[in-house]
Motif scaffolding. Structure first.
Motif, PDB file in Angstrom:
ATOM      1  N   GLY A 298       0.793  -1.235   0.000  1.00  5.57           N
ATOM      2  CA  GLY A 298       0.000   0.000   0.000  1.00  5.57           C
ATOM      3  C   GLY A 298       0.818   1.275   0.000  1.00  5.57           C
ATOM      4  O   GLY A 298       0.272   2.375  -0.027  1.00  5.57           O
ATOM      5  N   VAL A 299       2.143   1.144   0.074  1.00  2.00           N
ATOM      6  CA  VAL A 299       3.007   2.337   0.126  1.00  2.00           C
ATOM      7  C   VAL A 299       3.814   2.452  -1.175  1.00  2.00           C
ATOM      8  O   VAL A 299       4.569   1.539  -1.532  1.00  2.00           O
ATOM      9  N   GLY A 300       3.636   3.559  -1.870  1.00  2.00           N
ATOM     10  CA  GLY A 300       4.446   3.838  -3.054  1.00  2.00           C
ATOM     11  C   GLY A 300       5.724   4.519  -2.594  1.00  2.00           C
ATOM     12  O   GLY A 300       5.672   5.553  -1.921  1.00  2.00           O
TER      13      GLY A 300
ATOM     14  N   GLU B 283      14.862  17.682 -14.843  1.00  2.00           N
ATOM     15  CA  GLU B 283      14.538  16.308 -15.248  1.00  2.00           C
ATOM     16  C   GLU B 283      14.035  15.488 -14.045  1.00  2.00           C
ATOM     17  O   GLU B 283      13.041  14.778 -14.129  1.00  2.00           O
ATOM     18  N   LEU B 284      14.756  15.608 -12.926  1.00  2.00           N
ATOM     19  CA  LEU B 284      14.338  14.853 -11.731  1.00  2.00           C
ATOM     20  C   LEU B 284      12.932  15.268 -11.294  1.00  2.00           C
ATOM     21  O   LEU B 284      12.080  14.432 -11.002  1.00  2.00           O
ATOM     22  N   ILE B 285      12.703  16.568 -11.260  1.00  2.00           N
ATOM     23  CA  ILE B 285      11.385  17.039 -10.804  1.00  2.00           C
ATOM     24  C   ILE B 285      10.291  16.560 -11.760  1.00  2.00           C
ATOM     25  O   ILE B 285       9.219  16.135 -11.336  1.00  2.00           O
ATOM     26  N   ARG B 286      10.583  16.597 -13.072  1.00  2.00           N
ATOM     27  CA  ARG B 286       9.584  16.109 -14.043  1.00  2.00           C
ATOM     28  C   ARG B 286       9.275  14.635 -13.788  1.00  2.00           C
ATOM     29  O   ARG B 286       8.116  14.223 -13.792  1.00  2.00           O
ATOM     30  N   GLU B 287      10.347  13.839 -13.585  1.00  2.00           N
ATOM     31  CA  GLU B 287      10.138  12.408 -13.320  1.00  2.00           C
ATOM     32  C   GLU B 287       9.329  12.219 -12.034  1.00  2.00           C
ATOM     33  O   GLU B 287       8.424  11.392 -11.971  1.00  2.00           O
ATOM     34  N   LEU B 288       9.695  13.012 -11.034  1.00  2.00           N
ATOM     35  CA  LEU B 288       9.006  12.892  -9.749  1.00  2.00           C
ATOM     36  C   LEU B 288       7.515  13.194  -9.912  1.00  2.00           C
ATOM     37  O   LEU B 288       6.662  12.444  -9.429  1.00  2.00           O
ATOM     38  N   VAL B 289       7.221  14.264 -10.612  1.00  2.00           N
ATOM     39  CA  VAL B 289       5.820  14.639 -10.820  1.00  2.00           C
ATOM     40  C   VAL B 289       5.075  13.510 -11.528  1.00  2.00           C
ATOM     41  O   VAL B 289       3.970  13.122 -11.131  1.00  2.00           O
ATOM     42  N   GLN B 290       5.690  12.956 -12.559  1.00  2.00           N
ATOM     43  CA  GLN B 290       5.022  11.883 -13.309  1.00  2.00           C
ATOM     44  C   GLN B 290       4.773  10.662 -12.442  1.00  2.00           C
ATOM     45  O   GLN B 290       3.687  10.081 -12.448  1.00  2.00           O
ATOM     46  N   VAL B 291       5.798  10.279 -11.674  1.00  2.00           N
ATOM     47  CA  VAL B 291       5.650   9.103 -10.801  1.00  2.00           C
ATOM     48  C   VAL B 291       4.574   9.369  -9.747  1.00  2.00           C
ATOM     49  O   VAL B 291       3.713   8.521  -9.493  1.00  2.00           O
ATOM     50  N   LEU B 292       4.602  10.548  -9.152  1.00  2.00           N
ATOM     51  CA  LEU B 292       3.609  10.849  -8.107  1.00  2.00           C
ATOM     52  C   LEU B 292       2.199  10.856  -8.693  1.00  2.00           C
ATOM     53  O   LEU B 292       1.257  10.329  -8.089  1.00  2.00           O
ATOM     54  N   GLU B 293       2.063  11.433  -9.877  1.00  2.00           N
ATOM     55  CA  GLU B 293       0.718  11.470 -10.483  1.00  2.00           C
ATOM     56  C   GLU B 293       0.248  10.061 -10.828  1.00  2.00           C
ATOM     57  O   GLU B 293      -0.927   9.730 -10.650  1.00  2.00           O
ATOM     58  N   GLU B 294       1.160   9.222 -11.291  1.00  5.11           N
ATOM     59  CA  GLU B 294       0.771   7.825 -11.567  1.00  5.11           C
ATOM     60  C   GLU B 294       0.355   7.130 -10.277  1.00  5.11           C
ATOM     61  O   GLU B 294      -0.657   6.440 -10.223  1.00  5.11           O
ATOM     62  N   MET B 295       1.164   7.318  -9.227  1.00  2.00           N
ATOM     63  CA  MET B 295       0.841   6.668  -7.951  1.00  2.00           C
ATOM     64  C   MET B 295      -0.493   7.169  -7.411  1.00  2.00           C
ATOM     65  O   MET B 295      -1.247   6.428  -6.780  1.00  2.00           O
ATOM     66  N   ASP B 296      -0.777   8.432  -7.672  1.00  2.00           N
ATOM     67  CA  ASP B 296      -2.041   9.005  -7.200  1.00  2.00           C
ATOM     68  C   ASP B 296      -3.235   8.299  -7.837  1.00  2.00           C
ATOM     69  O   ASP B 296      -4.328   8.295  -7.277  1.00  2.00           O
ATOM     70  N   GLN B 297      -3.016   7.706  -9.009  1.00  2.00           N
ATOM     71  CA  GLN B 297      -4.106   7.035  -9.731  1.00  2.00           C
ATOM     72  C   GLN B 297      -4.168   5.536  -9.439  1.00  2.00           C
ATOM     73  O   GLN B 297      -5.116   4.879  -9.831  1.00  2.00           O
TER      74      GLN B 297
END
Ligand code: CAA
Length: 257
Positions: free
Chosen positions: A13-15, A31-45
């Motif tokens: 249950g923990v991303g 680049e890191l921040i972009r990747e982070l945003v994408q990963v967080l948004e995916e995890m949010d879904q």
């Protein structure tokens, strides 16, 4: 998702997202921040993820925005590329986020930890906004979230001197939730994340929203908002289950519905 600057996994249950640019102490380039945003948004879904845990390395969480990347930028470059627009997307993540800070959390590193909903730190961690030493000032929330967390006196001192504070000072000032021995940081962070991840997912999201709303609304509007969200939760299966389980003296089984 493939990333160059992050290590990503999911446990019960923990991303988990680990910042991973160790050669520059996890300096946060675009680049890191972009990747982070994408990963967080995916995890949010993703239904199987209820809580997100962001960590860095043992000696450093993140040493701030990438100075090499910014050094030659003009004001126009900054306005046009608007690097902090990506950060705005992080604050829209609706699941609870916990920062696990093992070392330096400076500048953007401190700001990233502060976007998270809780911060757990090792005894070695340091929190600071040293931008003033570079001839600039915090730009990703350091003057706003820090002030709300620790009050004007402490925030002014940190922002105007650039001097970092220790994990213990950060705890005393109300910036972080707890300080743990270095060797226990990973376990304690996971324990906290899993404790939260076991709760009803929709209630978690709405509770997070309601607490955050208190920072930018009047008490009356905040209370009205809270009431509406509370009533809304009575449309969920998890509310029925949570209250039924209480009456039947058994642990609830939440489904996020
Ligand atoms: N950006 C780019 N590179 C960085 C960096 C950063 N923020 N922080 C550290 N590095 C690099 C160093 O340049 C160095 O690279 P080289 O080995 O190629 O020289 C490497 O990481 C290791 O750093 P140090 O040798 O300096 O390590 P140290 O242990 O002696 O010191 C430190 C650690 C005190 C964190 C020091 O690195 C430091 O002061 N870093 C800068 C902190 C800072 O000013 N952050 C604010 C950035 S601006 C910002 O964040 C704006 C915002 O609001 C978003």
């Amino acid at each position: 998702m493939n990333t160059r600057n992050l290590l990503v996994s999911c446990v019960k249950g923990v991303g988990r997202v680990q910042l991973h640019r160790p050669h520059v102490l996890n300096a946060l380039n675009r680049e890191l921040i972009r990747e982070l945003v994408q990963v967080l948004e995916e995890m949010d879904q993703q239904d199987e993820i209820h809580v997100i845990l962001i960590s860095g390395g043992d000696r450093f969480f993140a040493a701030g925005a990438d100075i090499d990347e910014m050094a030659d930028a003009s004001a126009v470059d900054m306005l046009v590329t608007d690097p902090f627009s990506d950060w705005d997307r992080i604050r829209r993540i609706s699941k609870p986020m916990i920062a696990s800070v093992g070392g330096y959390a400076l500048g953007g590193g401190c700001e990233l930890a502060m976007i998270c909903d809780m911060i757990i730190a090792s005894e070695k961690a340091q929190f600071g906004q040293p931008e003033i030493n570079l001839g600039v000032m915090p730009g990703a929330g350091g003057t706003q979230r820090l002030t709300r967390a620790v009050g004007k006196a402490k925030a002014m001192e940190m922002v105007l001197t650039g001097r970092p504070i220790t994990a213990r000072e950060a705890f005393q000032a109300g910036l972080i939730n707890r300080v743990v021995p270095t060797e226990l940081l990973e376990n304690e962070s996971m324990k906290l994340a899993q404790e939260v991840a076991a709760k009803a997912p929709v209630a978690l999201r709405l509770a997070k929203q309601a607490v955050l709303r208190s920072f930018d609304t009047t008490l009356k509007e905040g209370l009205d908002y809270e009431q509406k969200l509370f009533y809304l939760l009575f449309a969920t299966h998890d509310q029925e289950e949570g209250m039924k389980a209480f009456k039947e003296k058994r642990p609830p089984r939440f489904f996020g519905k």
